[in-house]
Every structure is written in structure tokens, then in C-alpha cells.
Design a protein around this motif. Sequence first.
Motif, PDB file in Angstrom:
ATOM      1  N   PHE A  77       0.815  -1.324   0.132  1.00 60.31           N
ATOM      2  CA  PHE A  77      -0.118  -0.158   0.088  1.00 60.31           C
ATOM      3  C   PHE A  77       0.870   1.293  -0.039  1.00 60.31           C
ATOM      4  CE2 PHE A  77      -3.137  -2.871   2.096  1.00 60.31           C
ATOM      5  CZ  PHE A  77      -4.186  -2.756   1.258  1.00 60.31           C
ATOM      6  N   THR A  78       1.500   1.488   1.200  1.00 61.75           N
ATOM      7  CA  THR A  78       2.223   2.599   1.199  1.00 61.75           C
ATOM      8  C   THR A  78       3.118   3.162   0.099  1.00 61.75           C
ATOM      9  OG1 THR A  78       2.215   2.136   3.599  1.00 61.75           O
ATOM     10  CG2 THR A  78       3.349   4.315   3.085  1.00 61.75           C
ATOM     11  N   ALA A  79       3.795   2.391  -0.243  1.00 60.93           N
ATOM     12  CA  ALA A  79       5.014   2.581  -1.502  1.00 60.93           C
ATOM     13  C   ALA A  79       4.374   2.898  -2.865  1.00 60.93           C
ATOM     14  CB  ALA A  79       5.835   1.536  -1.615  1.00 60.93           C
ATOM     15  N   PHE A 192      -2.157   5.115  -7.623  1.00 64.39           N
ATOM     16  CA  PHE A 192      -0.577   4.828  -8.181  1.00 64.39           C
ATOM     17  C   PHE A 192      -0.230   5.225  -9.410  1.00 64.39           C
ATOM     18  CE2 PHE A 192      -2.541   1.042  -9.261  1.00 64.39           C
ATOM     19  CZ  PHE A 192      -3.315   0.612  -8.064  1.00 64.39           C
ATOM     20  N   THR A 193      -1.315   5.454 -10.147  1.00 65.10           N
ATOM     21  CA  THR A 193      -1.273   5.897 -11.517  1.00 65.10           C
ATOM     22  C   THR A 193      -1.722   7.739 -11.792  1.00 65.10           C
ATOM     23  OG1 THR A 193      -3.023   4.647 -12.211  1.00 65.10           O
ATOM     24  CG2 THR A 193      -0.836   4.086 -12.759  1.00 65.10           C
ATOM     25  N   GLU A 194      -1.026   8.372 -12.461  1.00 63.47           N
ATOM     26  CA  GLU A 194      -1.754   9.675 -13.038  1.00 63.47           C
ATOM     27  C   GLU A 194      -1.253  10.216 -14.266  1.00 63.47           C
ATOM     28  OE1 GLU A 194      -4.109  11.526 -11.213  1.00 63.47           O
ATOM     29  OE2 GLU A 194      -4.280  12.807 -12.909  1.00 63.47           O
ATOM     30  N   PRO A 195      -2.032  10.303 -15.540  1.00 60.17           N
ATOM     31  CA  PRO A 195      -3.540   9.919 -15.354  1.00 60.17           C
ATOM     32  C   PRO A 195      -3.648   8.256 -15.063  1.00 60.17           C
ATOM     33  CG  PRO A 195      -2.956  10.383 -17.465  1.00 60.17           C
ATOM     34  CD  PRO A 195      -1.675  10.905 -16.459  1.00 60.17           C
ATOM     35  N   CYS A 214      -4.905   0.787 -15.977  1.00 56.56           N
ATOM     36  CA  CYS A 214      -3.386   1.202 -16.476  1.00 56.56           C
ATOM     37  C   CYS A 214      -3.439   2.694 -16.346  1.00 56.56           C
ATOM     38  CB  CYS A 214      -3.011   0.887 -17.916  1.00 56.56           C
ATOM     39  SG  CYS A 214      -4.377   1.476 -19.054  1.00 56.56           S
ATOM     40  N   GLY A 215      -2.237   3.164 -16.206  1.00 59.72           N
ATOM     41  CA  GLY A 215      -1.829   4.773 -16.442  1.00 59.72           C
ATOM     42  C   GLY A 215      -0.381   5.022 -16.360  1.00 59.72           C
ATOM     43  N   MET A 216       0.001   6.052 -16.090  1.00 61.15           N
ATOM     44  CA  MET A 216       1.419   6.742 -16.062  1.00 61.15           C
ATOM     45  C   MET A 216       1.596   6.483 -14.728  1.00 61.15           C
ATOM     46  SD  MET A 216       1.923   6.990 -19.098  1.00 61.15           S
ATOM     47  CE  MET A 216       3.737   7.586 -19.014  1.00 61.15           C
ATOM     48  N   VAL A 217       2.777   5.783 -14.196  1.00 61.91           N
ATOM     49  CA  VAL A 217       3.175   5.568 -12.755  1.00 61.91           C
ATOM     50  C   VAL A 217       3.268   7.042 -12.042  1.00 61.91           C
ATOM     51  CG1 VAL A 217       4.969   4.526 -11.300  1.00 61.91           C
ATOM     52  CG2 VAL A 217       4.434   3.506 -13.319  1.00 61.91           C
ATOM     53  N   HIS A 218       2.473   7.040 -10.962  1.00 62.48           N
ATOM     54  CA  HIS A 218       2.794   8.463 -10.268  1.00 62.48           C
ATOM     55  C   HIS A 218       3.956   8.876  -9.743  1.00 62.48           C
ATOM     56  CE1 HIS A 218       1.395  11.423  -7.229  1.00 62.48           C
ATOM     57  NE2 HIS A 218       0.183  11.183  -7.538  1.00 62.48           N
ATOM     58  N   PRO A 219       4.258  10.069  -9.921  1.00 64.80           N
ATOM     59  CA  PRO A 219       5.793  10.498  -9.281  1.00 64.80           C
ATOM     60  C   PRO A 219       5.970  10.043  -8.067  1.00 64.80           C
ATOM     61  CG  PRO A 219       4.399  12.261 -10.428  1.00 64.80           C
ATOM     62  CD  PRO A 219       3.460  11.213 -10.611  1.00 64.80           C
TER      63      PRO A 219
END
Length: 268
Positions: A77-79, A192-195, A214-219
Motif C-alpha cells: 500500500f504505502t509505497a 498509483f497512476t496519474e493519469p 493502467c496509467g502513468m506511474v505516479h511520480p
Amino acid sequence: MAEVEGALSTRVGELAAEERRHRLETERLDLTERLSRPSRGHLHLVTQTHERLEDVFVGLGFTVSEGPEVETDWYNFTALNMPPSHPARSMWDTLFVDWGEPGTVVLRTHTSPVQIRVMETTSPPIYTVVPGRVFRRDTADATHMPVFHQIEGLVVDRGITLGDLAGTIEAFTKAYFGSDFNSRLRPSYFPFTEPSAEFDIQRPDGSWLELGGCGMVHPNVLANCGVDPEEWSGFAFGFGTDRMPQSRHGLDDLREMYTNDLRFLEQF
Ligand code: 2NL
């Protein structure tokens, strides 16, 4: 007298022969049984599905990674940008393990912890898929199981964009399902992803089927793993695999795959 004794001994002989014949028949052991060709087993449907998926992704340039099924709160979760108070945690009906501080050790609810471990230990570029068994508190029915399977993918490299994600989903769709299938992304939300997006596949008859997310990995996720989000970007995707043989073979109850009745399993 002699006639009666003669008849008697003849009859006793007949009955003894009959009894012996009966015993031979019922106690017969077929010792040739093991000499005939042994029957050959085969991989379980779920394993067959994962091997086919791995073949397709390896063909697209991905490696295959695996990791533990019992995880800590950090990796599950946290990571993944879900701190302890994050409301999105309730999206996952977590099964906790009675070990250490209550609520800190879990049966992984997705395979993402493995991608976190890969990012922590390997420097990019990363192109990997993670097939595996995952766990959620769910009552078993025809379409849900508390133990199920998924595959997730992770790409981290320089200059990765949403276009690379859409292109990879499209290439996978055509390679796995056939060139007469299409794919599309629909906006969605994951912590965990944005967008974030859901992805659907279109069957040759034109109907759409939701496959996964799916999505772009959140920074924040990249930073949590020691990957500099200013230098690297990436995408991730995930989908359940238990329904894939279901649609492929026209099964109507997921539970059949796990009751281990050979009359069912031997058909595939
Ligand atoms: C779904 C959604 C998804 C991911 C999985 C992921 C993993 C890392 C970082 C960022 Cl380490 N993302 N995985 C991302 C979006 C969706 O799966 O519906 N799965 C069945």
C-alpha cells in the motif's frame, strides 16, 4: 447308496469349482496395468494462461518477475501512494496475516509489490511483467474467488508517454487475442497512476469487454522506490487472468477451476 455318494461327490466337486472360479474372478489383479503407457498430465488452465501471456509479453521485449505472496503494508500500500489513512485502501478487501504489529503484514492484494521491489533493486530502463496469485476478502461465486490471479506490467525509461502505454496495450491485444481485436482506454482513477485509465478490448463482433486498468506511474511511486521522477517516467497496467480461460473455453463458473475435479481439468 453308491449312487447317492457318487452324485454327492460330483455336486461337491462342482460347487468347489464354482467357488474357486468366483474367487479367482473377484480377487483378480490386473498386473499388466502398469505395463501399459502411463497417462500424461498437463499444466493447469491458469498456468497455461500465464505461460501464453508471458510468451506474448516476452515477444514485446518484457522480462518476467516474481515475488512474495505475503507482503508488508509498505510494499502492498504505502509505497504505492496509499498512506495508512488513504480512503482508496478500502477498494482492496485485505486479508491480514497475524504476524508482528496488527495490520502490518498482508496477503498481497495485487502483484504491484513485486514491481516496487524491482524498482528498488534495478535501475531503469525496466520492462517487466509480473504474473501471480493475489488475495482479497471476497465470497466465492461464479465470477469471484478470494484467491485469484493477475498479471501486471511496468515500464520505466526516459521519455515514456501515454502514447507508449496505448501502443503497448494495442500491440498486446492484437498479439494475444488476434489481429481482428482492437483496444481503447477510458479515464479512471488509481492512487498509483496519474493519469489513470481502464482498458477495454473490442471483439470482432464489435462488442467491448473491460479487461483491466493502467496509467502513468505516479511520480510519488517512482520517488518512493528511489527512481528520480525528473529523469524517468513510466506506465503500468494490470488485469485479472482467471476470466481469460473462462471466455476462451466458455466456462460458466470460475470455481470449477479450483475444485480439482479431474473430469473437469482433463478437458483442457
Ligand atoms: C486493475 C488495475 C493496475 C497498476 C495496476 C501499478 C504498479 C506500480 C505502479 C503503478 Cl508498481 N501502477 N499497477 C496500475 C494501474 C492499474 O491494475 O484493475 N487490475 C486488475
